[in-house]
Design a protein around this motif. Structure first.
Motif, PDB file in Angstrom:
ATOM      1  N   UNK A   1       0.852  -1.188   0.000  1.00 15.37           N
ATOM      2  CA  UNK A   1       0.000   0.000   0.000  1.00 15.37           C
ATOM      3  C   UNK A   1       0.891   1.242   0.000  1.00 15.37           C
ATOM      4  N   UNK A   2       0.715   2.156  -0.960  1.00  8.83           N
ATOM      5  CA  UNK A   2       1.550   3.364  -0.997  1.00  8.83           C
ATOM      6  C   UNK A   2       1.284   4.268   0.213  1.00  8.83           C
TER       7      UNK A   2
ATOM      8  N   UNK B   1      12.524   8.194  -2.350  1.00 13.88           N
ATOM      9  CA  UNK B   1      13.532   7.283  -1.827  1.00 13.88           C
ATOM     10  C   UNK B   1      13.081   5.825  -1.901  1.00 13.88           C
ATOM     11  N   UNK B   2      12.573   5.452  -3.066  1.00 12.40           N
ATOM     12  CA  UNK B   2      12.181   4.067  -3.294  1.00 12.40           C
ATOM     13  C   UNK B   2      10.807   3.692  -2.790  1.00 12.40           C
ATOM     14  N   UNK B   3      10.041   4.664  -2.269  1.00 12.16           N
ATOM     15  CA  UNK B   3       8.711   4.364  -1.727  1.00 12.16           C
ATOM     16  C   UNK B   3       7.660   5.099  -2.548  1.00 12.16           C
ATOM     17  N   UNK B   4       6.600   4.371  -2.933  1.00 12.08           N
ATOM     18  CA  UNK B   4       5.516   4.975  -3.691  1.00 12.08           C
ATOM     19  C   UNK B   4       4.687   5.889  -2.794  1.00 12.08           C
ATOM     20  N   UNK B   5       4.266   7.008  -3.343  1.00 13.76           N
ATOM     21  CA  UNK B   5       3.462   7.970  -2.601  1.00 13.76           C
ATOM     22  C   UNK B   5       2.280   8.423  -3.436  1.00 13.76           C
ATOM     23  N   UNK B   6       1.166   8.669  -2.767  1.00 12.25           N
ATOM     24  CA  UNK B   6       0.017   9.324  -3.379  1.00 12.25           C
ATOM     25  C   UNK B   6      -0.254  10.572  -2.557  1.00 12.25           C
ATOM     26  N   UNK B   7      -0.308  11.710  -3.234  1.00 14.69           N
ATOM     27  CA  UNK B   7      -0.557  12.986  -2.564  1.00 14.69           C
ATOM     28  C   UNK B   7      -1.933  13.492  -2.988  1.00 14.69           C
TER      29      UNK B   7
ATOM     30  N   UNK C   1      -3.505   3.540  -9.890  1.00 11.75           N
ATOM     31  CA  UNK C   1      -3.225   2.956 -11.206  1.00 11.75           C
ATOM     32  C   UNK C   1      -1.882   3.455 -11.742  1.00 11.75           C
ATOM     33  N   UNK C   2      -1.578   4.743 -11.507  1.00 12.05           N
ATOM     34  CA  UNK C   2      -0.262   5.262 -11.907  1.00 12.05           C
ATOM     35  C   UNK C   2       0.845   4.487 -11.200  1.00 12.05           C
ATOM     36  N   UNK C   3       0.629   4.190  -9.897  1.00 10.63           N
ATOM     37  CA  UNK C   3       1.618   3.434  -9.129  1.00 10.63           C
ATOM     38  C   UNK C   3       1.743   2.021  -9.682  1.00 10.63           C
ATOM     39  N   UNK C   4       0.595   1.391  -9.891  1.00 11.18           N
ATOM     40  CA  UNK C   4       0.572   0.003 -10.364  1.00 11.18           C
ATOM     41  C   UNK C   4       1.291  -0.142 -11.700  1.00 11.18           C
TER      42      UNK C   4
END
Length: 443
Positions: free
Chosen positions: A90-91, A110-116, A142-145
């Motif tokens: 989970x981001x 830093x290698x971790x997905x984020x949603x703002x 979906x952008x992350x996936x």
């Protein structure tokens, strides 16, 4: 029907990515072969990394992170959607004050997905807009996936090609709209969420959707077209229409760009540029027969009406500029009288648009059985296929068994595979024509 990630993808995303990747690899190779090129590349990446770290560091330091302890109801939705969409982790999700702006974006830190998520968007959940917020969250997931952030970094050199990086970005937005709407299974909420981007969270419920989408045609000129091709996001009415049609939301109208006005505008721009170019060259070369000779030769060959026409044709072949024949328009509008008059006048039943779609396909897409029967009786090909489906698989995809039965009665072959590789038998999960008939005739 369960769709694969490939089926949810915009049909233009992969071609644009491949072109961008090829061009970027070539530039990377040239940079590696040149010490100066490597230096520029390293400086550019260092600058982008620094700017990204500062921006995201500020967000993580000042924003409110959603968790089990912080807005747990929204966190539960994020976890649920991440699981449904197949994300392994989970981001991190942060809410920041938007100062009236309405937006959300996905990124990496830093290698971790984020949603703002901007606060204006987040407040939807407190104003009975839960489904709309679900769509916005799912769009960013979906952008992350699909690793769009990494892909954009990888193909960064493609930004040197005019319009290419923007075209790829717009195709990604269409993909994420489709995937988000599919996973929340609410096409109406998806359309409303996109509408909010244009008018805000207070007025979006009062927007007349048909009038909004009509702007695709009425507000279609070279200025609007140019603003879109230079933008990373498609025009909002086009996004609303695209996601509505993808989710087959009943009542979603279909409008097309005014290709004539755009073509004339492009021609005018080229004409103005050409005149200015001639004037500048004439001033530079005034009094010099040698320069005049050069100008009348190779330079003139670069700007010809054929080049202008080619640019227009490229635009007219895009997803949202399909050229409909009068018969296709009448069928789409359900205008029985006009359809009969056109057929009596010898209208071609098998004429196709830029996606090889015939008038019969438009009747099927509109679930208009009476119109489909009229066309079939007049001789329309029951096995017609466009770039995506044949007539029978299109009817089954819409779960219209009555339409499927009508097509079969007029000669549609249930074993014929469509361009996606599926036959009507595949769509129903049967192996024989007898089983196929049992299903379509007993429902």
């Amino acid at each position: 029907m369960k769709l694969s990630p490939r089926e949810l993808m915009s049909n233009r995303e992969m071609p644009y990515f491949v072109i961008s990747l090829i061009f970027s690899i070539l530039l990377y190779i040239l940079a590696i072969l040149s010490l100066f090129g490597i230096a520029i590349l390293l400086v550019l990446f260092a600058f982008l990394l620094y700017a990204n770290m500062i921006m995201l560091g500020s967000i993580r330091g000042n924003g409110v992170r959603i968790s089990e302890k912080q807005f747990p109801d929204i966190y539960e939705r994020v976890v649920s959607l991440s699981t449904e969409m197949g994300l392994t982790k989970v981001p991190d999700v942060f809410v920041i004050h938007s100062e009236g702006a309405f937006n959300a974006f996905a990124t990496r830190f830093l290698g971790r997905n984020m949603v703002v998520i901007y606060s204006e968007v987040f407040e939807l959940a407190r104003e009975r807009g839960e489904a709309e917020l679900d769509f916005i969250i799912a769009h960013e997931l979906s952008h992350v996936k699909r690793r769009h952030v990494w892909k954009n970094i990888l193909i960064m050199p493609a930004q040197f090609i005019p319009f290419l990086s923007q075209a790829y970005s717009r195709s990604c937005e269409y993909t994420c709209d489709r995937e988000a709407a599919y996973y929340i299974q609410n096409g109406e909420a998806a359309k409303r969420a996109i509408t909010i981007l244009g008018v805000g969270k207070q007025l979006y419920t009062e927007v007349n959707e048909d009038a909004f989408l009509e702007q695709i045609h009425t507000e279609s000129n070279v200025a609007v077209w140019l603003s879109e091709v230079l933008s990373s996001h498609p025009l909002l009415p086009k996004r609303v229409q695209a996601v509505g049609n993808f989710m087959r939301v009943e009542g979603t109208p279909t409008y097309y760009s005014n290709s004539t006005k755009i073509a004339l505008g492009i021609g005018a721009l080229f004409g103005i540029f050409f005149v200015c170019y001639i004037a500048v060259i004439a001033l530079i070369t005034a009094g010099s027969l040698t320069y005049a000779s050069l100008f009348s030769g190779s330079l003139f060959d670069e700007f010809t009406p054929e080049n202008e026409l080619s640019a227009e044709e490229d635009y007219l072949s895009s997803d949202y500029s399909l050229t409909l024949t009068p018969l296709m328009e009448a069928v789409s509008n359900g205008d029985d009288s006009t359809v009969r008059n056109l057929l009596s006048s010898g209208a071609d039943l098998e004429e196709v648009d830029s996606e090889n779609t015939t008038a019969l396909h438009y009747a099927i897409y509109g679930d208009n059985i009476a119109m489909a029967e009229l066309l079939l009786v007049r001789g329309a090909n029951p096995n017609t296929a466009d770039d995506y489906t044949n007539a029978l698989t299109a009817a089954l995809e819409a779960e219209n068994l009555e339409m499927a039965s009508l097509l079969y009665e007029h000669g549609a072959n249930p074993t014929t595979k469509d361009p996606q590789g599926y036959s009507a038998l595949d769509m129903l999960g049967v192996s024989s024509e007898e089983d196929f008939l049992n299903i379509i005739n007993n429902n």
